[in-house]
Motif scaffolding. Structure first.
Motif, PDB file in Angstrom:
ATOM      1  N   THR A 331       0.850  -1.162   0.000  1.00 22.47           N
ATOM      2  CA  THR A 331       0.000   0.000   0.000  1.00 22.47           C
ATOM      3  C   THR A 331       0.898   1.226   0.000  1.00 22.47           C
ATOM      4  N   MET A 332       0.576   2.205  -0.835  1.00 17.79           N
ATOM      5  CA  MET A 332       1.296   3.477  -0.821  1.00 17.79           C
ATOM      6  C   MET A 332       0.623   4.425   0.168  1.00 17.79           C
ATOM      7  N   ARG A 333       1.455   4.974   1.081  1.00 16.76           N
ATOM      8  CA  ARG A 333       0.971   5.949   2.063  1.00 16.76           C
ATOM      9  C   ARG A 333       1.951   7.114   2.091  1.00 16.76           C
ATOM     10  N   ASN A 334       1.462   8.303   2.386  1.00 14.80           N
ATOM     11  CA  ASN A 334       2.302   9.498   2.311  1.00 14.80           C
ATOM     12  C   ASN A 334       3.250   9.662   3.492  1.00 14.80           C
ATOM     13  N   GLU A 335       2.902   9.080   4.649  1.00 12.40           N
ATOM     14  CA  GLU A 335       3.692   9.353   5.853  1.00 12.40           C
ATOM     15  C   GLU A 335       5.022   8.598   5.866  1.00 12.40           C
ATOM     16  N   ASN A 336       6.002   9.234   6.471  1.00  8.69           N
ATOM     17  CA  ASN A 336       7.368   8.697   6.537  1.00  8.69           C
ATOM     18  C   ASN A 336       7.489   7.219   6.915  1.00  8.69           C
ATOM     19  N   PRO A 337       6.850   6.766   8.012  1.00  8.35           N
ATOM     20  CA  PRO A 337       7.104   5.393   8.461  1.00  8.35           C
ATOM     21  C   PRO A 337       6.728   4.334   7.427  1.00  8.35           C
ATOM     22  N   PHE A 338       5.855   4.690   6.485  1.00  8.05           N
ATOM     23  CA  PHE A 338       5.358   3.707   5.525  1.00  8.05           C
ATOM     24  C   PHE A 338       6.121   3.746   4.198  1.00  8.05           C
ATOM     25  N   LEU A 339       7.081   4.645   4.068  1.00  9.84           N
ATOM     26  CA  LEU A 339       7.826   4.800   2.817  1.00  9.84           C
ATOM     27  C   LEU A 339       9.180   4.090   2.899  1.00  9.84           C
ATOM     28  N   PRO A 340       9.718   3.659   1.740  1.00  9.25           N
ATOM     29  CA  PRO A 340      11.096   3.149   1.742  1.00  9.25           C
ATOM     30  C   PRO A 340      12.022   4.221   2.336  1.00  9.25           C
TER      31      PRO A 340
END
Length: 388
Positions: A331-340
């Motif tokens: 899932t793509m999410r905008n918040e930092n913890p969920f990004l590579p």
């Protein structure tokens, strides 16, 4: 779980549907990502999956980056923000057999049930797919009881702004979603698509609350059980999709978690295979016999290093396309913890990172769409990708 022979009756129909989905056929898959996006975007309406723009932007549990998930507020906003499909419905049953939309049967983290003293004695500890879970479970409530609850933000530490909307919306039923879909299609003058998921089907079948038959009954009732129907069905349990394949003609998608995990239906039946086995060419060919797509975790498309940054692009996209399967990773999410790691900016848990950079990297792999909590960001990222 039935034998493989039982599922062959649907294979021919499914293969035809898979071919039809791509419109121009294999030629479309051979194009670059940009050209494929343009081709997908120009297709007409009413033609089933092939009518959707590519890459398709799927509103994950609605617009859950901005509103408490699986509420009509979240679903509505996803459409307003430009989602091509709304994931309206992680489907779980009530005690009296209705299907409602919650991410999990345990609702302590997504509703205000803990504030309802009359339901204090419903709090239990259960073993859900091998994991001990304590809380309140939809199967212990009637629909009328659940309708007295209100939705709250599931991850307030990452989405403090969403807590503003706590208590505003009730829990939707799947039937309400199907009616909402028709209403929104009429209002907006274009077909609204939904993407429900059967949640923990083996667990619920063991409780005498089989999901697939209930889903199929409602889809037939609302005349949405055809191959071109704007309802894609998904599940992490392949046998749930095989069961649905016999009950409806809808497009079907097998969800895939981490490579070293086993679908719970495999655990329950002693099938030793892992997700790694399912994403081999052989495993994908088998899935193509009863489904039209896969929903892999993004880490199956591009692996990650130990530090959380992106590592190697896998052959999954090419291998799946070879057997006619589409890919809608999550899932793509905008918040930092969920990004590579390389796309994070700053250290705040709720701050946005370079999500456009991450979208660009994933779109370049040739995926056919993506689940995102932030549909507007996804739509802009696709625009950049197609025009870039």
């Amino acid at each position: 779980m039935g034998s493989q022979d039982e599922h062959t009756d649907g294979t021919g129909r499914r293969a035809l549907l898979g071919a039809a989905m791509f419109g121009a056929g294999g030629a479309v898959l051979g194009l670059s990502g940009t050209a494929r996006a343009a081709t997908g975007g120009s297709a007409g309406h009413g033609g089933g999956l092939k009518s959707l723009p590519v890459p398709t932007i799927i509103g994950h549990r609605g617009a859950s980056g901005y509103r408490p998930e699986h509420t009509f507020g979240s679903y509505q906003l996803a459409l307003d923000l430009g989602a091509d499909i709304v994931e309206a419905g992680d489907l779980v049953p009530t005690r009296d057999g209705h299907l409602v939309c919650r991410h999990e049967p345990e609702i302590g983290g997504t509703t205000d049930v803990a504030d309802h003293k009359e339901f204090a004695d419903r709090r239990k500890t259960k073993v859900l797919d091998g994991v001990s879970v304590t809380g309140w479970f939809t199967e212990d409530f009637t629909l009328a009881e659940l309708k007295t609850l209100r939705a709250i933000e599931r991850i307030p530490a990452n989405r403090p702004h969403n807590t503003l909307y706590n208590g505003r919306w009730e829990i939707p039923t799947f039937e309400e979603v199907l009616r909402w879909q028709d209403e929104q299609t009429r209002k907006r003058g274009k077909q609204v698509w939904i993407y429900p998921e059967t949640k923990h089907p083996t667990y619920f079948r063991g409780l005498g609350l089989g999901l697939e038959e209930r889903v199929a009954k409602l889809l037939h009732k609302h005349r949405k059980a055809g191959r071109n129907s704007p309802v894609i069905l998904q599940s992490f349990e392949p046998t749930s999709i095989q069961r649905l394949n016999k009950l409806v003609d809808n497009p079907l998608v097998v969800l895939l978690s981490a490579a070293n995990t086993r679908p719970w239906d495999f655990v329950a039946t002693g099938d030793p295979r892992t997700v790694a086995d399912l994403i081999t060419p052989k495993g994908l060919r088998e899935i193509a016999g009863y489904a039209q797509g896969i929903g892999p975790t993004l880490d199956l498309v591009i692996t990650k290093k130990a530090d959380g940054s992106l590592d190697q692009e896998t052959t999954l996209v090419a291998d799946a396309h070879k057997v006619g399967l589409i890919l809608h990773p999550y899932t793509m999410r905008n918040e930092n913890p969920f990004l590579p790691a390389e796309y994070r900016r700053g250290t705040d848990a709720d701050a946005y990172g370079d999500v456009f950079g991450a979208f660009r990297r994933y779109f370049a792999t040739g995926i056919d769409g993506v689940f995102t909590d932030n549909a507007d960001t996804g739509v802009l990222a696709r625009q950049d990708f197609v025009n870039g």
